[in-house]
Write a protein that holds these residues in place. Structure first.
Motif, mmCIF file in Angstrom:
data_model
loop_
_atom_site.group_PDB
_atom_site.id
_atom_site.type_symbol
_atom_site.label_atom_id
_atom_site.label_comp_id
_atom_site.label_asym_id
_atom_site.label_seq_id
_atom_site.Cartn_x
_atom_site.Cartn_y
_atom_site.Cartn_z
ATOM 1 N N VAL A 54 0.800 -1.228 0.000
ATOM 2 C CA VAL A 54 0.000 0.000 0.000
ATOM 3 C C VAL A 54 0.837 1.285 0.000
ATOM 4 O O VAL A 54 0.507 2.226 -0.739
ATOM 5 C CB VAL A 54 -1.002 -0.009 1.176
ATOM 6 C CG1 VAL A 54 -1.689 1.345 1.326
ATOM 7 C CG2 VAL A 54 -2.040 -1.106 0.985
ATOM 8 N N PRO A 55 1.925 1.412 0.780
ATOM 9 C CA PRO A 55 2.652 2.689 0.819
ATOM 10 C C PRO A 55 3.125 3.194 -0.549
ATOM 11 O O PRO A 55 2.921 4.362 -0.887
ATOM 12 C CB PRO A 55 3.841 2.386 1.740
ATOM 13 C CG PRO A 55 3.338 1.313 2.640
ATOM 14 C CD PRO A 55 2.458 0.464 1.781
ATOM 15 N N SER A 56 3.757 2.326 -1.329
ATOM 16 C CA SER A 56 4.237 2.752 -2.651
ATOM 17 C C SER A 56 3.073 3.039 -3.588
ATOM 18 O O SER A 56 3.133 3.961 -4.412
ATOM 19 C CB SER A 56 5.150 1.680 -3.258
ATOM 20 O OG SER A 56 4.462 0.439 -3.346
ATOM 21 N N TRP A 57 2.013 2.262 -3.455
ATOM 22 C CA TRP A 57 0.812 2.487 -4.274
ATOM 23 C C TRP A 57 0.156 3.819 -3.917
ATOM 24 O O TRP A 57 -0.237 4.594 -4.798
ATOM 25 C CB TRP A 57 -0.160 1.327 -4.034
ATOM 26 C CG TRP A 57 -1.562 1.541 -4.505
ATOM 27 C CD1 TRP A 57 -2.043 1.373 -5.764
ATOM 28 C CD2 TRP A 57 -2.688 1.951 -3.702
ATOM 29 N NE1 TRP A 57 -3.387 1.658 -5.812
ATOM 30 C CE2 TRP A 57 -3.804 2.005 -4.551
ATOM 31 C CE3 TRP A 57 -2.839 2.274 -2.359
ATOM 32 C CZ2 TRP A 57 -5.059 2.370 -4.100
ATOM 33 C CZ3 TRP A 57 -4.096 2.639 -1.908
ATOM 34 C CH2 TRP A 57 -5.192 2.685 -2.763
ATOM 35 N N MET A 58 0.068 4.111 -2.636
ATOM 36 C CA MET A 58 -0.554 5.353 -2.168
ATOM 37 C C MET A 58 0.248 6.575 -2.625
ATOM 38 O O MET A 58 -0.320 7.601 -3.008
ATOM 39 C CB MET A 58 -0.675 5.312 -0.641
ATOM 40 C CG MET A 58 -1.305 6.526 -0.009
ATOM 41 S SD MET A 58 -1.370 6.340 1.791
ATOM 42 C CE MET A 58 -1.908 7.977 2.270
#
Length: 467
Positions: A235-239
């Motif tokens: 999620v962090p890189s996607w966000m």
């Protein structure tokens, strides 16, 4: 043989009715206390397990630390649901819900207030398997001018008439809404406590592309076997891909620079953890949360209450052992072995426990309304009486019989025939110390529970009267 054991056990219990009654009442109060608390714990643990595939549904939440302040919100931005579904193959479906503040419905020149209403996406009932009385889950909210009601809400407006096709006026929506489906009433053990469901298309901010403004409870229906931790790690890189430009525009610094001194991210919370494991801002939660610590505390109290009752049973049985000494001596002289005597005394324990359990059921039925008022619950004793719980209750009765009756049975069956016939006993220090220890344990636990109750009572008095 079993019939003989039961017949003799019943005759022995009838010989000393006062002791039987005293034992039964003490055990019944302990069992009733234990079962009442168990009903509470069971209800707390059952939250949000009502839905099909509940174990594969997760809520997206926002956590972070901004300028030294903790940020925990159960609501996220409008585009999160759609983007999750598009970008992650593990996500089968994604849906949103947004509460309606101070909703009003106008029907037949009457205004209805104090409603529990929410905007939901058209696929909401595909993710959450509410039971439909009328209408279809897939098409109920397809039209922006539709509305879905629970049966109690529909009865409030339309009485006994068929609500399907009826039109109501909802505040802030120019066109009337048509009732397209009716649900069974929302179960009490869910955090989704709503009676009116309106299509999300009627909420203007639902189409916003902003990732920095929240306001939507977002749920993901995941494919079976999905590793939640593994998905969350992506999620962090996607966000970052979606939020970077908006952070730059909003506060004038890059997302990387913002994250150096602050921490902000999206996380996944299992649906069945929402009620007991949430620590989010109350204004972002859809309903008041419970606390797993209370479940542990009440479970321990239930166990202690049952232990106190069982120890009381043991002490009364062993304290009156002299009354049964000659019976034991005669039985042994006539050829009864220790195993037969133990079985006989355990049978008596089973009969007493069974009677006490029925008595406890009556106490629960009598006290449950008061207990519900005290605990803020809607527990119904008979709703728990299905095949698994009846089998569990039978196992519970047998376990208590063994727990409460094992020690007295072995003590009574260990009497030597000659000494038993003369009613003379040489009690060992070990047996006396065990009985004394049980009595001390009873008093310690009882005193501890009383002191804890007084502390809580004084604390609540303090809170209620403090300026």
């Amino acid at each position: 043989m079993l019939r003989n054991y039961l017949k003799i056990a019943w005759r022995n219990l009838q010989k000393d009715k006062s002791l039987f009654f005293l034992n039964s009442c003490g055990l019944a109060i302990g069992i009733a206390s234990c079962l009442l608390i168990t009903l509470y714990v069971w209800d707390e643990l059952s939250y949000d397990r009502y839905y099909d595939n509940a174990e594969n549904i997760a809520r997206v939440v926002l956590r972070g630390n901004v300028n030294g302040e903790e940020l925990n919100e159960a609501m996220v931005a409008a585009p999160v649901a759609k983007t999750f579904k598009e970008d992650f193959p593990q996500v089968k479906n994604a849906t949103r819900l947004s509460t309606v503040y101070n909703p009003q419905i106008l029907y037949n020149n009457t205004t209805f207030e104090n409603l529990r209403a929410a905007y939901v996406d058209p696929n909401f009932f595909e993710v959450f398997s509410f039971k439909f009385i009328k209408g279809n889950a897939k098409t109920a909210l397809k039209n922006p001018n539709s509305v879905v009601l629970t049966s109690s809400e529909a009865k409030k407006y339309f009485g006994t008439a068929n609500p399907i096709g009826k039109r109501i006026k909802f505040q802030d929506i120019e066109q009337d809404l048509e009732v397209t489906a009716v649900l069974t009433n929302t179960p009490h053990n869910t955090h989704l406590q709503f009676d009116v469901f309106i299509p999300m298309q009627n909420k203007k901010s639902s189409t916003s592309n902003s990732w920095v403004n929240s306001g939507f409870a977002t749920y993901l229906a995941l494919k079976p076997g999905t590793d939640l931790a593994q998905l969350e790690a992506q999620v962090p890189s996607w966000m970052k891909k979606y939020i970077s430009d908006q952070v730059q525009q909003a506060i004038g610094i890059s997302y990387e620079e913002f994250q150096k001194n602050n921490k902000l991210g999206l996380f996944l919370q299992p649906l069945t953890d929402i009620h007991l494991y949430s620590d989010f801002a109350p204004n972002t939660e859809l309903s008041p949360s419970g606390d797993i610590k209370y479940v542990y505390i009440f479970s321990a109290i239930a166990l202690f209450m049952l232990l106190i009752a069982c120890i009381n049973f043991m002490n009364l049985a062993t304290a009156t052992a002299t009354k049964r000494s000659r019976e034991v001596g005669i039985r042994k002289v006539l050829g009864s072995d220790k195993k037969q005597l133990v079985t006989q005394f355990l049978t008596e324990s089973l009969l007493t426990t069974s009677f006490a359990t029925f008595l406890a059921a009556g106490i629960i039925a009598l006290l449950l309304p008061t207990f519900n008022d005290l605990a803020g619950k809607e527990l119904q004793f008979f709703s728990f009486l299905n095949v698994p719980t009846v089998l569990l209750l039978l196992a519970f009765v047998i376990a208590i019989s063994l727990l409460a009756g094992a020690y007295p049975a072995f003590v009574l069956s260990s009497f030597k025939p000659l000494m038993a016939l003369k009613s003379k006993f040489a009690s060992s220090g070990r047996k006396n110390s065990l009985r004394s220890g049980m009595v001390v344990f009873q008093f310690v636990i009882s005193a501890g529970l009383i002191l804890a109750t007084l502390v809580v009572y004084k604390q609540m008095q303090f809170i209620q009267h403090k300026n």
